[in-house]
Write a protein that holds these residues in place. Structure first.
Motif, PDB file in Angstrom:
ATOM      1  N   ALA A 101      51.181  27.772  45.145  1.00 46.29           N
ATOM      2  CA  ALA A 101      50.343  28.946  45.404  1.00 46.29           C
ATOM      3  C   ALA A 101      49.280  28.631  46.458  1.00 46.29           C
ATOM      4  O   ALA A 101      48.728  27.526  46.482  1.00 46.29           O
ATOM      5  N   PRO A 102      48.954  29.605  47.317  1.00 45.52           N
ATOM      6  CA  PRO A 102      47.863  29.411  48.294  1.00 45.52           C
ATOM      7  C   PRO A 102      46.506  29.584  47.616  1.00 45.52           C
ATOM      8  O   PRO A 102      45.955  30.684  47.565  1.00 45.52           O
ATOM      9  N   LEU A 103      45.965  28.504  47.092  1.00 45.64           N
ATOM     10  CA  LEU A 103      44.720  28.593  46.332  1.00 45.64           C
ATOM     11  C   LEU A 103      43.505  28.850  47.210  1.00 45.64           C
ATOM     12  O   LEU A 103      42.403  29.059  46.703  1.00 45.64           O
ATOM     13  N   ASP A 104      43.695  28.839  48.528  1.00 47.20           N
ATOM     14  CA  ASP A 104      42.578  29.123  49.434  1.00 47.20           C
ATOM     15  C   ASP A 104      42.501  30.604  49.806  1.00 47.20           C
ATOM     16  O   ASP A 104      41.728  30.992  50.687  1.00 47.20           O
ATOM     17  N   ASN A 105      43.283  31.439  49.136  1.00 46.27           N
ATOM     18  CA  ASN A 105      43.242  32.887  49.386  1.00 46.27           C
ATOM     19  C   ASN A 105      41.830  33.400  49.139  1.00 46.27           C
ATOM     20  O   ASN A 105      41.301  33.269  48.037  1.00 46.27           O
ATOM     21  N   PRO A 106      41.167  34.008  50.135  1.00 50.93           N
ATOM     22  CA  PRO A 106      39.775  34.437  49.960  1.00 50.93           C
ATOM     23  C   PRO A 106      39.597  35.553  48.929  1.00 50.93           C
ATOM     24  O   PRO A 106      38.487  35.786  48.453  1.00 50.93           O
ATOM     25  N   ALA A 107      40.691  36.232  48.577  1.00 53.60           N
ATOM     26  CA  ALA A 107      40.586  37.327  47.590  1.00 53.60           C
ATOM     27  C   ALA A 107      40.636  36.823  46.155  1.00 53.60           C
ATOM     28  O   ALA A 107      40.345  37.587  45.229  1.00 53.60           O
ATOM     29  N   LEU A 108      40.974  35.532  45.951  1.00 55.91           N
ATOM     30  CA  LEU A 108      41.163  35.042  44.580  1.00 55.91           C
ATOM     31  C   LEU A 108      39.893  35.101  43.722  1.00 55.91           C
ATOM     32  O   LEU A 108      39.968  35.488  42.548  1.00 55.91           O
ATOM     33  N   PRO A 109      38.714  34.714  44.229  1.00 56.00           N
ATOM     34  CA  PRO A 109      37.521  34.835  43.372  1.00 56.00           C
ATOM     35  C   PRO A 109      37.257  36.265  42.919  1.00 56.00           C
ATOM     36  O   PRO A 109      36.898  36.503  41.760  1.00 56.00           O
ATOM     37  N   ARG A 110      37.452  37.225  43.814  1.00 59.05           N
ATOM     38  CA  ARG A 110      37.246  38.637  43.419  1.00 59.05           C
ATOM     39  C   ARG A 110      38.313  39.085  42.435  1.00 59.05           C
ATOM     40  O   ARG A 110      38.042  39.858  41.513  1.00 59.05           O
ATOM     41  N   LEU A 111      39.546  38.597  42.603  1.00 58.37           N
ATOM     42  CA  LEU A 111      40.608  38.943  41.666  1.00 58.37           C
ATOM     43  C   LEU A 111      40.303  38.381  40.282  1.00 58.37           C
ATOM     44  O   LEU A 111      40.485  39.066  39.268  1.00 58.37           O
ATOM     45  N   ALA A 112      39.819  37.143  40.231  1.00 58.49           N
ATOM     46  CA  ALA A 112      39.444  36.548  38.946  1.00 58.49           C
ATOM     47  C   ALA A 112      38.313  37.335  38.289  1.00 58.49           C
ATOM     48  O   ALA A 112      38.332  37.588  37.074  1.00 58.49           O
ATOM     49  N   LEU A 113      37.330  37.723  39.079  1.00 61.58           N
ATOM     50  CA  LEU A 113      36.222  38.520  38.544  1.00 61.58           C
ATOM     51  C   LEU A 113      36.732  39.866  38.028  1.00 61.58           C
ATOM     52  O   LEU A 113      36.304  40.334  36.962  1.00 61.58           O
ATOM     53  N   ALA A 114      37.664  40.478  38.756  1.00 63.22           N
ATOM     54  CA  ALA A 114      38.216  41.771  38.333  1.00 63.22           C
ATOM     55  C   ALA A 114      38.952  41.638  37.000  1.00 63.22           C
ATOM     56  O   ALA A 114      38.826  42.502  36.122  1.00 63.22           O
ATOM     57  N   VAL A 115      39.715  40.570  36.842  1.00 62.60           N
ATOM     58  CA  VAL A 115      40.430  40.335  35.573  1.00 62.60           C
ATOM     59  C   VAL A 115      39.455  40.234  34.413  1.00 62.60           C
ATOM     60  O   VAL A 115      39.616  40.878  33.364  1.00 62.60           O
ATOM     61  N   MET A 116      38.416  39.427  34.580  1.00 64.50           N
ATOM     62  CA  MET A 116      37.470  39.209  33.479  1.00 64.50           C
ATOM     63  C   MET A 116      36.637  40.454  33.193  1.00 64.50           C
ATOM     64  O   MET A 116      36.314  40.746  32.035  1.00 64.50           O
ATOM     65  N   LEU A 117      36.289  41.207  34.234  1.00 67.60           N
ATOM     66  CA  LEU A 117      35.555  42.453  34.010  1.00 67.60           C
ATOM     67  C   LEU A 117      36.414  43.467  33.260  1.00 67.60           C
ATOM     68  O   LEU A 117      35.943  44.135  32.336  1.00 67.60           O
ATOM     69  N   GLY A 118      37.676  43.592  33.652  1.00 64.74           N
ATOM     70  CA  GLY A 118      38.563  44.527  32.978  1.00 64.74           C
ATOM     71  C   GLY A 118      38.733  44.188  31.511  1.00 64.74           C
ATOM     72  O   GLY A 118      38.623  45.063  30.632  1.00 64.74           O
ATOM     73  N   LEU A 119      39.000  42.913  31.213  1.00 63.09           N
ATOM     74  CA  LEU A 119      39.143  42.498  29.823  1.00 63.09           C
ATOM     75  C   LEU A 119      37.825  42.638  29.067  1.00 63.09           C
ATOM     76  O   LEU A 119      37.809  43.043  27.898  1.00 63.09           O
ATOM     77  N   GLY A 120      36.717  42.323  29.732  1.00 66.13           N
ATOM     78  CA  GLY A 120      35.411  42.409  29.075  1.00 66.13           C
ATOM     79  C   GLY A 120      35.036  43.825  28.693  1.00 66.13           C
ATOM     80  O   GLY A 120      34.597  44.086  27.560  1.00 66.13           O
ATOM     81  N   PHE A 121      35.226  44.767  29.598  1.00 64.90           N
ATOM     82  CA  PHE A 121      34.916  46.171  29.290  1.00 64.90           C
ATOM     83  C   PHE A 121      35.825  46.697  28.172  1.00 64.90           C
ATOM     84  O   PHE A 121      35.381  47.429  27.282  1.00 64.90           O
ATOM     85  N   GLY A 122      37.111  46.325  28.232  1.00 65.05           N
ATOM     86  CA  GLY A 122      38.031  46.750  27.188  1.00 65.05           C
ATOM     87  C   GLY A 122      37.652  46.196  25.826  1.00 65.05           C
ATOM     88  O   GLY A 122      37.696  46.897  24.806  1.00 65.05           O
ATOM     89  N   TRP A 123      37.235  44.939  25.792  1.00 66.12           N
ATOM     90  CA  TRP A 123      36.832  44.291  24.543  1.00 66.12           C
ATOM     91  C   TRP A 123      35.567  44.930  23.966  1.00 66.12           C
ATOM     92  O   TRP A 123      35.473  45.191  22.758  1.00 66.12           O
TER      93      TRP A 123
END
Length: 302
Positions: free
Chosen positions: A55-77
Motif C-alpha cells: 500500500a502507498p502509505l505516503d498517500n496525503p489523504a490517509l490521515p483525513r481518511l483515518a479521522l473520518a473513520v473514527m468520527l463516523g464510528l464515534g458519532f454512531g456509538w
C-alpha cells in the motif's frame, strides 16, 4: 446506476447461491463451518496482508481518511449510547443493536470495492479495516458485557488474537520495512486472496436465517434503517466536511452502508446476547442491501 448494478449483482448472486447450496445440503452441512474457518484464518488474512504490504502509505489523504473513520464510528456509538439510556435496553439487546449498527460485512465490502475501484480501492479498504476492525470489535464486546463488567484483558485479548487485525499489522510492518514480497510470495498470497471473496460471499448466503424475520419487526426495521441509511449519510457528511477525495469518500460511504457481519451472530451467542434478534438483523440487512447499496452509491457519486 446501470454500471453500479452490473458491478454489484454478481456479488449478491453468490450470496443467493450460498443460501440455496446450504439449504440443498450441498456439498454437506459440515462443509460450511470449515469453509468459514478457512476463509477467516487463512484466505482473508492473505488478502489484507498482501494489500497492505504494497500500500502507498505516503498517500496525503490517509490521515483525513483515518479521522473520518473514527468520527463516523464515534458519532454512531454516541447515538447508540443515548438510545440505550432512553430505552433502557439490556446488555443482550444493546449488544445486538450495536453490532447491527456498527459492524459491517467485510467480504461484501471488499468484493464491491474490488468490482468498482480495482486494486487501488482494495488498498484503501485494507487501510480502513486496520482501524475499523479493532475499534468495532472492542465496542461490540463492551456493549454485550456492559451490565456485568469486563476487564481490559478480556476486552482486548479477542482483538489482539483476531487474524484480520494481525494480518493488517503484519502487512503494515512489512511495508514499512521496505522488504516487499520477494521470491514469488506475492503470487502465492495473490492466489490465496483470489479465493477469499467468492468463498466469503457464499458463506454469507449460507448463514442467512429468513425464519428469524418473523419476530421483532419494529426493532429489525429501525436498526436496519440506521445501518443502511443513517450511517452512510453520516459518513458522507464527514467525508464532505473533511474534503476527502472522490475515491476515498466513496470507499468510506460504502463501508458505512454495508449490512452487518454474519460473525456478529457467533459473538452475540458466545457472550449471552440476544442471538435471535442478531440473526434477524443479519438476514434483513443483507437482503435490503441489494437495493440500498446501488441507490446510495448512485447518490453520493452523482
Amino acid at each position: 446506476m446501470l454500471e453500479l448494478l452490473l458491478a454489484l449483482w454478481p456479488l449478491f448472486a453468490l450470496i443467493v447461491a450460498g443460501y440455496y447450496l446450504r439449504r440443498w445440503e450441498f456439498p454437506n452441512e459440515a462443509f460450511w463451518p470449515g469453509a468459514e474457518r478457512l476463509n477467516y484464518f487463512m484466505l482473508f488474512p492473505a488478502l489484507l496482508f498482501s494489500s497492505l504490504a504494497s500500500a502507498p502509505l505516503d498517500n496525503p489523504a490517509l490521515p483525513r481518511l483515518a479521522l473520518a473513520v473514527m468520527l463516523g464510528l464515534g458519532f454512531g456509538w454516541l447515538a447508540l449510547l443515548l438510545l440505550r439510556r432512553l430505552r433502557g435496553w439490556s446488555a443482550g439487546r444493546f449488544g445486538a443493536f450495536t453490532q447491527g449498527a456498527l459492524r459491517f460485512n467485510t467480504y461484501l465490502g471488499l468484493a464491491a470495492i474490488g468490482s468498482l475501484f480495482g486494486q487501488e480501492g482494495l488498498t484503501l479498504a485494507a487501510l480502513m479495516l486496520a482501524l475499523m476492525v479493532p475499534t468495532v470489535n472492542v465496542l461490540s464486546v463492551w456493549s454485550l458485557t456492559a451490565e456485568r463488567g469486563v476487564s481490559a484483558r478480556s476486552l482486548l485479548l479477542p482483538v489482539l488474537k483476531n487474524p484480520l487485525i494481525l494480518a493488517c499489522l503484519g502487512g503494515v510492518l512489512l511495508n514499512l520495512s521496505g522488504l516487499g514480497l520477494p521470491g514469488g510470495s506475492d503470487r502465492l498470497l495473490g492466489l490465496l486472496a483470489a479465493a477469499s471473496l467468492p468463498l466469503g460471499l457464499l458463506c454469507v448466503g449460507a448463514a442467512l436465517k429468513p425464519e428469524q424475520l418473523g419476530g421483532e419487526i419494529p426493532a429489525l426495521a429501525w436498526n436496519s434503517v440506521l445501518r443502511l441509511l443513517a450511517m452512510p449519510l453520516l459518513a458522507w457528511a464527514v467525508a464532505y466536511g473533511l474534503n476527502l477525495p472522490a475515491m476515498e469518500s466513496s470507499v468510506l460511504v460504502l463501508f458505512f452502508a454495508l449490512p452487518t457481519a454474519p460473525t456478529a451472530y457467533v459473538l452475540t451467542r458466545q457472550l449471552g446476547g440476544d442471538s435471535q434478534l442478531m440473526a434477524g438483523l443479519i438476514t434483513l440487512q443483507t437482503l435490503l442491501a441489494a437495493a440500498s447499496l446501488p441507490l446510495l452509491l448512485t447518490l453520493v457519486t452523482a
